[in-house]
Scaffold this motif. Sequence first.
Motif: not given
Length: 307
Positions: A1-16
């Motif tokens: 199961m998921k790790q305590a206090h873990a999160f998901v991340a990513g870097a990318g440009m915003i598109n409008v």
Amino acid sequence: MKQAHAFVAGAGMINVDLIYGGLEHIPAEGEEVFSQHFQMRLGGGIPATLLNLRGLNVPVSIQTALGNDLFSHFAAEEIRRFGTAPLNLYHGSSIPLNISSVLLTQRDRTFVSYTGGAGQAGSYDDAIYRASTGAAYVQMGMGSPDVYRTLKAEGTKLLFDTGWDDGLSLERYRQQLELADFYTPNQKEALKITGARSPEKAAQILSRYFDQVIIKLDKDGCLIQTKGAQQIIPSIPCFHHRDSTGAGDAFTAGLLYGLYHGYSFAECVLFGNITGGKCVTGVGCLTERCTEPELLELFHRYRPSIA
């Protein structure tokens, strides 16, 4: 199961996206036409995937470039509506976003786009690494290979999606494919990058890089391969298609939801089919989204279809 206090991340440009709807025709040069509808919406990309995921109550770290212009202010406010705040990597004076005018007729979509340069490759690597350290999963961009290599060595799982590129090939993307734990091409992309003539053959080729292979088949669901065995995870029949914009980002969010919570691979892909299917019932990337209770209800309803 998921790790305590873990999160998901990513870097990318915003598109409008500036969406002009209900056009009778696209104007010729020197002409003007008026649309029946107009909307300004956040477009696709890594930030859209992570916002979908945040809407499913998964903690996220969004790293992007925002300026002091009206489009950046709009994007920042839209992101805050999801209960999170982006890490701004940009400190220049231009408009560091991708902005697209989307012209919609009954027949098709036409785009006019601007892309703002947000800095030299590698200039944000330290900030991306700090913001991603400790993440259970990171969605990779095209740059920053040393950052992703370090994160992987520290235990973070990496997910990669090329999108369409006329130059798609295994050689061109070898570095990213060898780093990633998961790759999420659609059928057209999978055939292009492998040179295969069928999704089944493309999956066999991609299995040289990945223990668990995914190929999105649009309305036909997803083809997966694990340990040489292939299986179709069907699409969700209760959804009716209006617009495919953002479906891939929404699929990735559902997939990551399942991975984050420790579901089986086939179940994770079913989550992706649900979130991707919900997305296409509206116009735009983030217009129609599953809530977590809705996602889980649909998951339990369609879970027997993958047994």
